[in-house]
Design an enzyme around this catalytic site. Sequence first.
Site, PDB file in Angstrom:
ATOM      1  N   TYR A   1       0.799  -1.309   0.211  1.00  0.00           N
ATOM      2  CA  TYR A   1       0.032  -0.001  -0.117  1.00  0.00           C
ATOM      3  C   TYR A   1       0.971   1.162   0.046  1.00  0.00           C
ATOM      4  O   TYR A   1       0.796   2.302   0.902  1.00  0.00           O
ATOM      5  CB  TYR A   1      -0.960  -0.008   1.020  1.00  0.00           C
TER       6      TYR A   1
ATOM      7  N   LYS B   1      23.430  -8.081  18.768  1.00  0.00           N
ATOM      8  CA  LYS B   1      22.363  -7.132  19.255  1.00  0.00           C
ATOM      9  C   LYS B   1      21.169  -8.080  19.744  1.00  0.00           C
ATOM     10  O   LYS B   1      20.113  -7.837  19.490  1.00  0.00           O
ATOM     11  CB  LYS B   1      21.936  -6.043  18.449  1.00  0.00           C
TER      12      LYS B   1
ATOM     13  N   ASP C   1      26.275  -1.842  20.305  1.00  0.00           N
ATOM     14  CA  ASP C   1      26.414  -0.336  21.097  1.00  0.00           C
ATOM     15  C   ASP C   1      27.878  -0.106  21.878  1.00  0.00           C
ATOM     16  O   ASP C   1      28.451   0.662  21.876  1.00  0.00           O
ATOM     17  CB  ASP C   1      25.244   0.262  21.580  1.00  0.00           C
TER      18      ASP C   1
ATOM     19  N   ASP D   1      29.796  -3.480   8.809  1.00  0.00           N
ATOM     20  CA  ASP D   1      30.014  -2.514   8.033  1.00  0.00           C
ATOM     21  C   ASP D   1      30.207  -1.140   8.992  1.00  0.00           C
ATOM     22  O   ASP D   1      31.243  -0.319   8.389  1.00  0.00           O
ATOM     23  CB  ASP D   1      28.885  -2.360   7.083  1.00  0.00           C
TER      24      ASP D   1
ATOM     25  N   ASP E   1      34.061   1.242   9.414  1.00  0.00           N
ATOM     26  CA  ASP E   1      34.369   2.616   9.414  1.00  0.00           C
ATOM     27  C   ASP E   1      34.758   3.179  10.644  1.00  0.00           C
ATOM     28  O   ASP E   1      35.795   4.109  10.674  1.00  0.00           O
ATOM     29  CB  ASP E   1      33.038   3.603   9.078  1.00  0.00           C
TER      30      ASP E   1
HETATM   31 MG    MG Z   1      30.842   0.704   4.591  1.00  0.00          MG
END
Ligand code: MG
Length: 357
Positions: free
Chosen positions: A146, A190, A223, A247, A251
């Site tokens: 929808y 997590k 976290d 990922d 970084d």
């Molecule tokens: Mg990346």
Amino acid sequence: MAEYKLAVIPGDGVGPEVVAEGRKVLDALAADTPGLSFRYTEFPWGSDYYRETGALMPEDGLELLSPSDAILFGAVGDPDIPDHVTLHGLLLPMRRGFDQGVCIRPAYLYPGVTSPLTGKRAGDIDMVIFRENTEGEYAPVGGRLYPGTPHETVIQSNVFTRRGTERIIRAAFENCVRRNKKNKVTSVTKSNAQAFGMVFWDEVFQDVAAEYPQVETESLLVDRACMDFVRWPESFDVVVASNLFGDILSDIAAVVTGSMGLAPSANINPERQHPSMFEPVHGAAFDIVGRGIANPLATISAVAMMLDHLGEPEAALRVDAAVALCLQEGQVLTPDLGGEATTVQVGDLVVHMLSHG
Ligand code: MG
Ligand code: NAI
């Protein structure tokens, strides 16, 4: 020694700038190593190709790549094309189609490089992230119902298979034993929130860990792991995580070891049924594209990982040593490392260091 067939996909943004330096290093190695040579096939895929054809790569793209011994990739991403279109159009099909389930991302604080964290000296940060690379949160499973109505409903599912989960965790343990450094594997999940997939991951981690009693293990919530990457990065050795968490963590690992411009990535098909792919961790870097100042060292380090995978460990070590020498000398650095050199000048210095280091 052999001739290797390499597929090269420079892609978008700074991709072509840094991949050109990776090729320059390969050419220099071939020139002074009897019996070693590379045959490149370059593929002009990416966002310009999409503008021309409506697809990031042709339908038979994987078939065209398939005969290569390895793939050297730059980056994909365009300011005018949504990121999910570019990523799902080129990079993820290669990772999944070639079953490159093991993504390896080392992060090392080199002599001559300053960490943004105070008090960290060369070698203090020395970790390698094993990122699950074909499923997890990146699986294209879900849908939109929808759309555009008040009842709009969106489902995005995570996929964790026993094969994929076990494969990445086992690869992490195997690497930990081989690398023989801090002898520790940290698993990041997590599970308090993701009570199916990530609880399953934790179980598989424990099962595999039982086969490596000599390796210390740790299981962190993501976290908390992000926090520890910043406050205690020296506490990590091998880190294993899902596609998304791996990922994000890579970084952080890249930036605490000096720059995104230093971080390489290997996307490995462990069974060697398909070509593996080697790339920098970074993306298209719109903010510096076209200025000739992207750091090529991430790509050049990825080239070293590729050589190692191809069965040329001596050549790989030569490239790694040349990269380390450039950084240690510290005279020719791109702006991300506080220097004023160009991409090409750094590539030239790596080539020089290969033979004069
Ligand atoms: Mg990346
Ligand atoms: P990014 O990795 O492109 O850039 C992040 C920051 O790192 C920027 O400030 C950039 O200037 C810097 N940086 C990146 N590479 C560098 C290098 N070689 N030398 C010096 N500094 C460097 O990430 P961002 O900005 O989130 O993404 C930009 C585009 O790239 C988006 O379209 C995104 O989807 C795409 N992307 C593609 C990836 C891939 O092809 N593997 C990975 C990450 C992002």
